[in-house]
Design a protein around this motif. Structure first.
Motif, PDB file in Angstrom:
ATOM      1  N   ASN A 113       0.806  -1.226   0.000  1.00  0.00           N
ATOM      2  CA  ASN A 113       0.000   0.000   0.000  1.00  0.00           C
ATOM      3  C   ASN A 113       0.832   1.265   0.000  1.00  0.00           C
ATOM      4  O   ASN A 113       0.517   2.235   0.683  1.00  0.00           O
ATOM      5  CB  ASN A 113      -0.962   0.033   1.199  1.00  0.00           C
ATOM      6  N   LEU A 114       1.896   1.272  -0.801  1.00  0.00           N
ATOM      7  CA  LEU A 114       2.618   2.533  -0.993  1.00  0.00           C
ATOM      8  C   LEU A 114       1.752   3.449  -1.841  1.00  0.00           C
ATOM      9  O   LEU A 114       0.830   2.990  -2.519  1.00  0.00           O
ATOM     10  CB  LEU A 114       3.959   2.269  -1.689  1.00  0.00           C
ATOM     11  N   PHE A 115       2.054   4.759  -1.797  1.00  0.00           N
ATOM     12  CA  PHE A 115       1.288   5.704  -2.602  1.00  0.00           C
ATOM     13  C   PHE A 115       1.947   5.799  -3.979  1.00  0.00           C
ATOM     14  O   PHE A 115       3.031   6.373  -4.105  1.00  0.00           O
ATOM     15  CB  PHE A 115       1.243   7.066  -1.921  1.00  0.00           C
ATOM     16  N   PRO A 116       1.303   5.247  -5.010  1.00  0.00           N
ATOM     17  CA  PRO A 116       2.006   5.077  -6.286  1.00  0.00           C
ATOM     18  C   PRO A 116       2.295   6.379  -7.023  1.00  0.00           C
ATOM     19  O   PRO A 116       3.144   6.412  -7.896  1.00  0.00           O
ATOM     20  CB  PRO A 116       1.049   4.199  -7.103  1.00  0.00           C
ATOM     21  N   HIS A 117       1.584   7.462  -6.663  1.00  0.00           N
ATOM     22  CA  HIS A 117       1.802   8.714  -7.390  1.00  0.00           C
ATOM     23  C   HIS A 117       2.914   9.545  -6.764  1.00  0.00           C
ATOM     24  O   HIS A 117       3.235  10.613  -7.267  1.00  0.00           O
ATOM     25  CB  HIS A 117       0.500   9.513  -7.431  1.00  0.00           C
ATOM     26  N   LEU A 118       3.478   9.078  -5.654  1.00  0.00           N
ATOM     27  CA  LEU A 118       4.545   9.821  -4.983  1.00  0.00           C
ATOM     28  C   LEU A 118       5.847   9.031  -5.070  1.00  0.00           C
ATOM     29  O   LEU A 118       5.827   7.802  -5.126  1.00  0.00           O
ATOM     30  CB  LEU A 118       4.192  10.042  -3.513  1.00  0.00           C
TER      31      LEU A 118
ATOM     32  N   LEU B  28       5.622  12.113   3.861  1.00  0.00           N
ATOM     33  CA  LEU B  28       4.234  12.588   3.919  1.00  0.00           C
ATOM     34  C   LEU B  28       3.689  12.657   5.345  1.00  0.00           C
ATOM     35  O   LEU B  28       3.205  13.711   5.787  1.00  0.00           O
ATOM     36  CB  LEU B  28       3.355  11.657   3.076  1.00  0.00           C
ATOM     37  N   GLY B  29       3.800  11.535   6.065  1.00  0.00           N
ATOM     38  CA  GLY B  29       3.305  11.507   7.445  1.00  0.00           C
ATOM     39  C   GLY B  29       4.014  12.518   8.340  1.00  0.00           C
ATOM     40  O   GLY B  29       3.366  13.346   8.985  1.00  0.00           O
TER      41      GLY B  29
ATOM     42  N   TYR C 108       9.674   5.826  -8.291  1.00  0.00           N
ATOM     43  CA  TYR C 108       8.288   5.609  -7.885  1.00  0.00           C
ATOM     44  C   TYR C 108       8.099   4.150  -7.477  1.00  0.00           C
ATOM     45  O   TYR C 108       8.825   3.276  -7.977  1.00  0.00           O
ATOM     46  CB  TYR C 108       7.345   5.965  -9.044  1.00  0.00           C
TER      47      TYR C 108
ATOM     48  N   GLY D 275       6.115   1.896  -8.354  1.00  0.00           N
ATOM     49  CA  GLY D 275       5.918   0.983  -9.468  1.00  0.00           C
ATOM     50  C   GLY D 275       7.208   0.483 -10.096  1.00  0.00           C
ATOM     51  O   GLY D 275       7.213  -0.491 -10.831  1.00  0.00           O
TER      52      GLY D 275
ATOM     53  N   ARG E  79       8.566   3.726   5.809  1.00  0.00           N
ATOM     54  CA  ARG E  79       7.538   4.769   5.886  1.00  0.00           C
ATOM     55  C   ARG E  79       6.904   4.805   7.282  1.00  0.00           C
ATOM     56  O   ARG E  79       6.689   5.874   7.848  1.00  0.00           O
ATOM     57  CB  ARG E  79       6.455   4.519   4.828  1.00  0.00           C
ATOM     58  N   SER E  80       6.632   3.629   7.822  1.00  0.00           N
ATOM     59  CA  SER E  80       6.055   3.592   9.165  1.00  0.00           C
ATOM     60  C   SER E  80       7.062   4.088  10.204  1.00  0.00           C
ATOM     61  O   SER E  80       6.701   4.813  11.121  1.00  0.00           O
ATOM     62  CB  SER E  80       5.636   2.170   9.531  1.00  0.00           C
TER      63      SER E  80
END
Lengths: 256, 362
Positions: A103-108, A116-117, A149, A151, A165-166
């Motif tokens: 569940n990474l953010f694919p557009h970033l 982000l967080g 990215y 992807g 990320r966490s």
């Protein structure tokens, strides 16, 4: 079972970081979790296993309120989870979660995923957040991919990014929901190595996994769930060598 | 361990599969019915094109009087230059032509400037605000010694651009809000949005325009009037937003649950989740259908003719009602079609560029 639990509880006199008391959850009519009682001390590593549909994912998803419980109490780091949105956001910022499908953010970009967080929730300055993010990417050995990215990365790399990320949120607890189940066999090890490193640093971890090798070497406690109940929990030695319940024995005979 | 493994040999593909021959083979002559189709089309073009070229370019007149056109077989393109001022600017007062022209150039210039994503900053918003004020002053006058031009005199291309551009710009965010409202957990908001969207979508644009121009003023208190152009613009905005909302909702539904959960688990709140995670992805998915809607808005602005606003289509029709030029409608409409095509093509090619830029390989 009670002996071990006593040992664990007596060794830490401080308040547990996660406390679940008499918690029940239903999906519509279906009683998915029944009378869950669980105390997790800071720094403890718990592996949760059980057959599919036993409610183990649902249990850890209740801890950061991705799922709502209907009865009982869940207290995380002194904050009780209720309908209060502010409390929920507070708990979520303290509890990191790693998903089966990353569940990474694919557009970033990878770096933006990590910052982000910290920038929006922790209100960190961008520069500080980026330095911090690079440090964690270094730690999961993926720093050279920062500008790419999601992807463009392999599954194993994506999952390591998700862990980083966490970690960027500097969480008190990390939840892992089958973190290696969607990975090709040759990538499982790189993710488990990161998790082992994290455990050695003393992170509080709740891990839903089928990797019994990981459970044996890392867990302080292994918990077996079946049909929405915690059937048995014990130290890994006792759990694997001398399981107490018939259902545990059956499960272990099927997967080992 | 450090030995480099022997590499296998990489061969070139067969000559007939690449280059010009390869292209012809795959695209024009891949099998017998494709080859037949290729020959038939070439024959058709050979039959149709020469007379068309003769009519449009060889036997045609480009800048002459109406009388000179009587004696030729080809196209009389002279209808355009002779009436260009009225077709483009309509009833805008004589001697003030520079004002709408500068306003249009400012609009187009800023649109072109805004195409680069790297320029999408806060300062660009201020630039737009300043630009809108300048454009408004130029069109309406009444400041800096410019004479006042009532909106009833706004016509032709400036009116078309005004209605379509501001129609799109305002309708898009409004549509996004409606889409979010329709997916809301709050029953009141959800019901209101659903009712609005379904009601608007059940009504033709023409009737919306009629209502805005004839029925709506009846409900206003005495002495209060809202400008007719503004009313038409509002009708177009309300109408377009409902369609945009449904397209955006489609994009929102295409977002995997995991994206919401990941945003939630980081502690992002609802508006942050939407703004930073969900909408950027959802709107990217719906670029093609959104552009479809925006293109039809652009063309549908010509419907304002029924409430007696003179957009560029109507000014052309007025030109043709002049007996001197009336017989050259084909030429006039071809010109108008090209004008519309230029704008529409620019929009759709920009959307394709944007799609490519936003593609991050997922």
């Amino acid at each position: 079972m009670t002996d071990t639990q006593k040992n664990i509880n007596s060794s830490a006199t401080e308040k547990p970081i996660i406390e679940i008391i008499g918690m029940h959850k239903w999906y519509g009519e279906f009683h998915v979790l029944s009378d869950i009682n669980l105390q997790v001390q800071s720094g403890e590593k718990i592996v949760i296993c059980g057959p599919s549909g036993s409610g183990k994912s649902t249990l850890i998803r209740c801890i950061n309120r991705l799922e709502e419980h209907q009865r009982g109490q869940i207290i995380v780091n002194g904050t009780e989870l209720s309908n209060d949105v502010k409390n929920i956001e507070k708990v979520r910022a303290e509890v990191g979660m790693v998903f089966q499908h990353f569940n990474l953010f694919p557009h970033l970009t990878i770096l933006e995923n990590l910052t982000l967080g910290p920038i929006w929730v922790r209100k960190q300055p961008k520069k500080e957040a980026e330095e911090n993010a690079m440090m964690y990417l270094e730690k999961v050995q993926i720093a050279e991919q920062a500008k790419k990215y999601p992807g463009q990365l392999s599954g194993g790399q994506q999952q390591r990014v998700a862990i980083a990320r966490s970690l960027c949120m500097n969480p008190q607890v990390m939840l892992f929901d089958e973190p290696t189940s969607a990975l090709d066999p040759e990538m499982i090890k790189e993710v488990l190595d990161v998790m082992i490193g994290l455990a050695e640093e003393g992170m509080t971890m709740l891990v839903v996994t089928h990797e019994m090798g990981f459970a044996k070497s890392v867990a302080d406690r292994v918990m077996f769930m079946d049909e929405g109940e915690i059937v048995e929990q014990n130290s890994p030695d006792v759990f694997f060598d001398n399981p107490q319940h018939e259902r545990t024995k059956l499960f272990l005979s099927q997967i080992l | 361990m450090n030995e480099t493994p022997t590499k296998r040999e990489y061969l070139l593909p067969p000559k007939t599969n690449v280059g010009v021959i390869g292209w012809l083979k795959t695209n024009l002559f891949s099998n017998w019915h494709n080859s037949l189709l290729t020959f038939l089309l070439v024959a058709l073009l050979a039959w149709l094109l020469p007379p068309l070229i003769r009519w449009a370019f060889i036997d045609s007149l480009w800048n002459s009087s109406a009388e000179a056109c009587r004696n030729i077989d080809g196209a009389c393109w002279s209808v355009i230059p002779n009436n260009l001022r009225f077709i483009i600017l309509g009833f805008f007062p004589e001697g003030e032509e520079w004002r709408p022209i500068v306003a249009m150039l400012l609009l187009l210039g800023l649109v072109i400037y805004s195409k680069e994503r790297s320029r999408w900053r806060k300062s660009l918003g201020w630039l737009w605000l300043a630009n809108i004020i300048v454009m408004g002053s130029l069109m309406h006058g009444g400041v800096f010694g410019l004479s006042v031009v009532e909106t009833s005199q706004w016509s032709g291309l400036p009116l078309t651009l005004l209605l379509s551009f501001f129609g799109m710009i305002v309708a898009y965010p409004f549509g996004i809000l409606l889409a979010l409202g329709r997916r809301s957990n709050m029953p009141t908001i959800k019901t209101m949005c659903v009712t609005y969207i379904e009601m608007i979508r059940g009504v033709p644009l023409i009737s919306m325009l009629f209502m805005s121009s004839i029925m709506f003023p009846l409900f206003l208190p005495e002495g209060v009037t809202i400008d007719k152009v503004l009313r038409a613009l509002i009708a177009i905005i309300l109408f377009t937003a409902a369609y945009i909302a449904e397209v955006v909702r489609g994009g929102l539904q295409a977002m995997p649950r995991g994206q919401y959960e990941a945003a939630d688990s980081l502690g992002l709140n609802y508006s942050q989740t939407m703004r930073l995670i969900i909408l950027p992805q959802a709107l990217k998915i719906v670029i093609p259908p959104s552009v479809g809607i925006l293109l039809s808005v652009f063309k549908d602005t010509s419907l304002v003719v029924i409430i007696a606003l003179f957009d560029v289509l109507k000014t052309t029709m007025v030109t043709l009602s002049n007996p001197e030029w009336g017989r050259y409608s084909t030429e006039s409409y071809i010109f108008l079609a090209l004008l519309y095509f230029c704008f529409c093509y620019a929009m759709s090619s920009y959307s394709r560029k944007l799609e490519k830029e936003l593609d991050t390989g997922y």
